[in-house]
Design a protein around this motif. Structure first.
Motif, mmCIF file in Angstrom:
data_model
loop_
_atom_site.group_PDB
_atom_site.id
_atom_site.type_symbol
_atom_site.label_atom_id
_atom_site.label_comp_id
_atom_site.label_asym_id
_atom_site.label_seq_id
_atom_site.Cartn_x
_atom_site.Cartn_y
_atom_site.Cartn_z
ATOM 1 N N LEU A 113 -1.875 56.595 -24.527
ATOM 2 C CA LEU A 113 -1.190 55.308 -24.415
ATOM 3 C C LEU A 113 0.199 55.496 -23.811
ATOM 4 O O LEU A 113 0.892 56.473 -24.116
ATOM 5 N N PRO A 114 0.633 54.559 -22.974
ATOM 6 C CA PRO A 114 1.949 54.672 -22.334
ATOM 7 C C PRO A 114 3.067 54.205 -23.267
ATOM 8 O O PRO A 114 3.221 53.007 -23.521
ATOM 9 N N LEU A 115 3.854 55.140 -23.792
ATOM 10 C CA LEU A 115 4.998 54.781 -24.632
ATOM 11 C C LEU A 115 6.171 54.406 -23.740
ATOM 12 O O LEU A 115 6.600 55.205 -22.894
ATOM 13 N N VAL A 116 6.682 53.214 -23.934
ATOM 14 C CA VAL A 116 7.701 52.665 -23.037
ATOM 15 C C VAL A 116 9.093 53.136 -23.410
ATOM 16 O O VAL A 116 9.928 53.386 -22.538
ATOM 17 N N PHE A 117 9.379 53.247 -24.703
ATOM 18 C CA PHE A 117 10.727 53.646 -25.119
ATOM 19 C C PHE A 117 10.651 54.837 -26.072
ATOM 20 O O PHE A 117 9.615 55.087 -26.697
ATOM 21 N N ASP A 118 11.745 55.577 -26.149
ATOM 22 C CA ASP A 118 11.814 56.702 -27.071
ATOM 23 C C ASP A 118 11.692 56.199 -28.506
ATOM 24 O O ASP A 118 12.154 55.087 -28.817
ATOM 25 N N PRO A 119 11.092 56.997 -29.391
ATOM 26 C CA PRO A 119 10.958 56.552 -30.788
ATOM 27 C C PRO A 119 12.302 56.148 -31.382
ATOM 28 O O PRO A 119 13.315 56.839 -31.194
ATOM 29 N N VAL A 120 12.301 55.034 -32.080
ATOM 30 C CA VAL A 120 13.510 54.564 -32.754
ATOM 31 C C VAL A 120 13.444 55.054 -34.198
ATOM 32 O O VAL A 120 12.676 54.536 -35.005
ATOM 33 N N LYS A 121 14.237 56.072 -34.520
ATOM 34 C CA LYS A 121 14.240 56.665 -35.859
ATOM 35 C C LYS A 121 15.616 56.460 -36.481
ATOM 36 O O LYS A 121 16.631 56.832 -35.902
ATOM 37 N N VAL A 122 15.637 55.863 -37.660
ATOM 38 C CA VAL A 122 16.896 55.547 -38.322
ATOM 39 C C VAL A 122 16.874 56.110 -39.735
ATOM 40 O O VAL A 122 15.910 55.896 -40.474
ATOM 41 N N LYS A 123 17.920 56.825 -40.099
ATOM 42 C CA LYS A 123 18.023 57.356 -41.455
ATOM 43 C C LYS A 123 18.686 56.324 -42.345
ATOM 44 O O LYS A 123 19.807 55.882 -42.087
ATOM 45 N N PHE A 124 17.966 55.935 -43.401
ATOM 46 C CA PHE A 124 18.420 54.918 -44.335
ATOM 47 C C PHE A 124 18.617 53.583 -43.609
ATOM 48 O O PHE A 124 17.769 53.165 -42.844
ATOM 49 N N LYS A 125 19.771 52.959 -43.784
ATOM 50 C CA LYS A 125 19.977 51.598 -43.286
ATOM 51 C C LYS A 125 20.452 51.604 -41.831
ATOM 52 O O LYS A 125 21.339 52.374 -41.464
ATOM 53 N N PRO A 126 19.876 50.739 -40.988
ATOM 54 C CA PRO A 126 20.315 50.685 -39.582
ATOM 55 C C PRO A 126 21.764 50.231 -39.451
ATOM 56 O O PRO A 126 22.229 49.348 -40.178
#
Length: 681
Positions: free
Chosen positions: A471-484
Motif C-alpha cells: 500500500l502507498p503510504l503518503v505521509f511519515d508515521p505520526v507518533k506522539v508520546k503521551f499528549k500531543p
C-alpha cells in the motif's frame, strides 16, 4: 469503549530502568464558575476559561471555552446534570455548595464522562457522603457506567461504590421526578460512545451534551454582564458553532444521523406552547436528521441532485420536540439562534454530501484516553480542509462489518492505534486484517498514526504491514508520546491534508485532466481578466507556540486606513491556515523585493513533509514582539494580528490589523506576481 484499551500503556515490570512517568497534567488557568438561571427551576453552573483550554483540534480558534453543568429543582428533588472537567472541580464544588446543599442532590445524570471528569465525579460523591438513607441514583450510558465502575472499583474509592445506584440509560428510558418526566436518550458517536441527551418537557429544555456545543468563552466575544444565552446571535457565535461542527461532527455524518434519529424517535412532542410563546426549536432535530439522511442516501446512490430536492422539504420529514433552548456541555445556551442553526446545518450537510460524492477518506482509530483520538481529529480536519469528505470510525465501537463495507467505497484512509503490551489493540488488528483482505484497498493512499506511553510498537507494526502489502503510504508515521503538543497537532493536520491531496491527484490522473498551460489557453474571457488583477508577492509567516508555518501569497491588499489593516486570501488546504484561524493570532507579511524573489519562491514552492521547517537554509530573524519569522531580501515587513475572517469559496479571507512594521529597503520595489488566468495561482 473506554476500558478495553490502556493508553498510555504501563511500563514493562521486568526493566525498571526504562520506566518513565507520564508528564504531570498541565495546569490550565481558569476564570472560575458562574452561577446563572436559565429557566424558572434550572440553574447553569458555567466553568469559564478564556485561554486555549487544550490542544485538541476543536479548540483551534483559541477562544477559550465553558464547561456547563445544570441543576434542576423539581419540588424537593434536586437533579444534577453532569460534572465538569477536573480543571473546574474545586470552583464548581464551591459554587454548588453556595447555591444548594450538595448532600441533598436526589439524582445525578451524566451525559458524558471521560477520565478528565472522573475527579469531579469522585469529589461530588465524597461531598454527598454516606449519610443518605438510600444510595444516590446515577443515570448514565453503558460506556460511562463501565468507566465509573472501573474508577470507583479502586481501593481508595471503593467506599463510594456502595453509595451509588448506577442505572444504565436505555432507548425509551425515562426518569420520573415529581411532576417532570425526563427522557434519557443515548446518542453515541465514534468520538463519544457514551453520549447521552436529556429532555425536560416542563422546563422546555433539551440538554444536548456535546451536540450543538462550541468552544468559546463569553469574555473572548466581549459579552457584557453574565448572560447564559447566545446573546448577539449568529454574528457573535456563528463561527464557533461552525468550527465545532466541522471538527467534531462533519467527519461522522453516518453516526451523527443515528444519534439524531434517536433524539427524534424517543422524545415526544410537547403539546402546549411555552409561556413565552417560543417554538423556534420545534423541528430542529428532525430537520437535521433529514438533511443528514438525505446526504447519506445521495452518497450511497451517487445522485447529488437527490440531496437538493430532499433538503428543500426537510422540515416536513419529521416532527420533533418543542423546546425554548438547547443546553449543551460547552458554549452558550442556544435560544435565539435555533432557527439559524437549523438553516446552517442544512448547508453544512449539503457541503458534506457534495464532497463525499467526489472523494471520501476514512480515518480508523482506537483510543482510550483521548490522545490517539485527538490525532484522528486533527488528521480528519486536514482532510476536510483540502475539500475531501471524511468519515471517522472508532474501532472500539464499530463492528468489523463496518470496516469491510467502508473500505470498499473509500478513496484513501488513515489508521491509528495506541500501543498495548508492545502491540496494537485487538480491534485495530482486526480492522487491519479486514483492510488487507480487500483487494481494492491495495491501491489506496494511506497513513498511520498513534499516541504511546513507552515504546510505540503499534504504529511501527501498522506501517510495516501496510508497506509489506504494497500500500502507498503518503505521509511519515505520526507518533506522539503521551499528549500531543501544538506541533504534533500541526503535523497530524498537515498529514491529513497530504493524504487528501494524494487522493485528489490520483483522481485527476484517472480523468486525464489537462495541464495548467492548456487550461490557461482555454480559459474564458472572465477567467483571463481575473488573472490580470495584480498583487505584490509576499511571504506570510505565522506561529502558535511551537508550531510555525509560512506561505507564498499574492492575494494581499490593504483593507482599512484606521486602524491600518490588510486582507489576506488563504486557500483552505494551506498548512498555515490553521495558524490564522483564531482572532488575535499573530502573523507577519514579508513583502518580497523585485529581483530577489527566486530564492524564496524556490524555497517555499517545493513540497514539504508535515511539520517540516519551511525556513531551513534561510537567514531568518524572529520578531521579539510576535514571535513570527522575518525573512531576508524583503522590501518591508508588517507585523499583524488576526481580527476576523470570511469564508470565500475555497479560500478564507483573513482581515488583520497592522501592529508594527518597517521598510527595510528604501530604494527597493515590491515584486509583482503576473498570471494569465484567474483559475489558479
Amino acid at each position: 469503549m473506554y476500558l478495553s484499551i490502556a493508553e498510555p500503556q504501563a511500563p514493562p515490570k521486568e526493566d525498571k530502568s526504562t520506566q518513565q512517568q507520564p508528564p504531570p497534567p498541565e495546569k490550565i488557568p481558569v476564570d472560575g464558575v458562574d452561577v446563572l438561571q436559565i429557566s424558572e427551576h434550572t440553574t447553569l453552573f458555567r466553568g469559564v476559561c478564556s485561554s486555549r483550554f487544550k490542544f485538541e483540534v476543536e479548540y483551534g480558534l483559541k477562544r477559550g471555552t465553558t464547561d456547563n453543568c445544570y441543576v434542576i429543582k423539581e419540588g424537593k428533588d434536586l437533579i444534577l446534570i453532569d460534572v465538569p472537567d477536573q480543571a473546574f472541580t474545586d470552583d464548581f464544588l464551591s459554587a454548588l455548595e453556595k447555591k444548594i446543599a450538595v448532600k441533598d442532590i436526589s439524582y445525578l445524570v451524566i451525559t458524558h464522562l471521560s477520565p478528565k471528569r472522573t475527579p469531579s465525579l469522585i469529589k461530588v460523591l465524597e461531598s454527598i457522603g454516606s449519610s443518605r438513607q438510600q444510595p444516590l441514583k446515577v443515570y448514565l450510558s453503558n460506556p460511562a457506567m463501565q468507566l465509573t465502575r472501573s474508577v470507583l472499583g479502586k481501593d481508595e474509592h471503593a467506599h463510594l461504590l456502595s453509595q451509588v445506584d448506577l442505572r444504565a440509560a436505555k432507548p425509551g428510558g425515562d426518569l420520573h421526578v415529581g411532576k417532570d418526566l425526563l427522557t434519557l436518550i443515548p446518542t453515541p458517536t465514534p468520538r463519544w460512545p457514551d453520549l447521552l441527551c436529556v429532555h425536560s418537557p416542563s422546563q422546555r429544555l433539551l440538554f444536548t451534551s456535546k451536540l450543538f456545543a462550541a468552544h468559546v468563552s463569553p469574555k473572548t466575544v466581549g459579552a457584557k454582564g453574565q448572560n447564559p444565552f447566545d446573546q448577539g446571535g449568529w454574528d457573535t457565535y456563528g463561527e464557533d458553532w461552525r468550527y465545532y461542527f466541522d471538527c467534531m461532527l462533519g467527519n461522522v455524518a453516518r453516526q451523527a444521523l443515528g444519534a439524531l434519529e434517536r433524539l427524534e424517535a424517543e422524545v415526544q412532542p410537547v403539546q402546549e406552547a411555552s409561556s413565552s410563546g417560543q417554538q423556534a426549536g420545534a423541528n430542529i432535530l428532525g430537520a437535521i436528521k433529514g438533511a443528514i439522511k438525505a446526504a447519506q442516501s445521495a452518497v450511497e446512490s451517487g445522485q447529488t441532485a437527490a440531496f437538493g430536492k430532499a433538503a428543500v422539504g426537510v422540515s416536513s420529514l419529521a416532527t420533533s420536540m418543542q423546546v425554548t433552548a438547547l443546553a449543551p456541555l460547552h458554549g452558550p445556551v442556544v435560544a435565539s439562534s435555533m432557527a439559524e442553526i437549523l438553516r446552517k446545518y442544512r448547508e453544512w450537510a449539503r457541503a458534506q454530501v457534495d464532497a463525499a460524492t467526489k472523494c471520501m477518506a476514512t480515518v480508523f482509530y482506537a483510543s482510550a484516553y483521548g490522545n490517539t483520538a485527538a490525532l484522528a481529529q486533527a488528521i480528519s480536519r486536514g482532510i476536510t480542509k483540502a475539500g475531501v469528505a471524511v468519515e471517522a470510525i472508532n474501532l472500539e465501537t464499530e463492528p468489523s462489518e463496518v470496516v469491510t463495507d467502508i473500505i470498499k467505497r473509500t478513496q484513501g484512509f488513515a489508521i491509528g492505534a495506541p500501543t498495548l503490551g508492545g502491540h496494537m489493540p485487538t480491534p485495530v488488528a482486526s480492522a487491519l486484517g479486514a483492510i488487507l483482505r480487500e483487494e481494492t484497498a491495495r491501491e489506496l493512499p494511506c497513513g498511520v498514526f498513534g499516541s504511546f506511553g513507552w515504546s510505540g510498537e503499534a504504529v511501527d507494526e501498522l506501517e510495516t504491514r501496510l508497506r509489506n502489502a504494497g500500500l502507498p503510504l503518503v505521509f511519515d508515521p505520526v507518533k506522539v508520546k503521551f499528549k500531543p503538543s501544538a506541533k504534533d497537532m500541526q503535523i497530524a493536520e498537515e498529514s491529513g491534508t497530504d493524504l487528501a491531496q494524494a487522493m485528489l491527484k490520483k483522481q485527476r490522473k484517472k480523468k486525464q485532466q489537462s495541464s495548467s498551460s492548456a487550461r490557461a489557453s482555454s480559459a474564458s474571457g472572465a477567467e483571463q481578466a481575473v488573472g490580470r488583477v495584480l498583487g505584490s508577492l509576499c511571504v506570510v509567516t505565522a506561529r502558535d507556540g511551537d508550531a510555525q508555518s509560512a506561505m507564498l501569497a499574492s492575494w494581499i491588499s490593504q483593507a482599512s486606513f484606521e486602524p491600518p489593516g490588510l486582507s489576506v486570501a488563504v486557500k483552505k488546504d494551506r498548512a498555515v491556515e490553521t495558524l490564522l484561524s483564531g482572532r488575535g493570532l499573530p502573523f507577519t507579511v514579508n513583502v518580497v523585493a523585485q529581483g530577489k524573489e527566486k530564492t524564496l519562491m524556490k524555497q517555499l514552492s517545493k513540497p514539504f513533509q508535515p511539520g517540516e521547517d519551511r525556513f531551513k537554509g534561510l537567514d531568518i530573524e524572529v520578531s521579539e514582539s510576535n514571535g513570527c519569522v522575518i525573512l531576508p531580501d524583503t522590501v518591508a515587513y508588517l507585523e499583524c494580528k488576526v481580527v476576523d475572517r470570511l469564508e470565500a469559496g475555497d479560500h478564507w479571507v483573513v482581515y488583520g490589523t497592522v501592529e508594527s512594521g518597517e521598510v527595510r529597503d528604501e530604494s527597493g520595489v515590491s515584486s509583482v506576481h503576473h498570471r494569465k488566468t484567474g483559475t489558479h495561482y
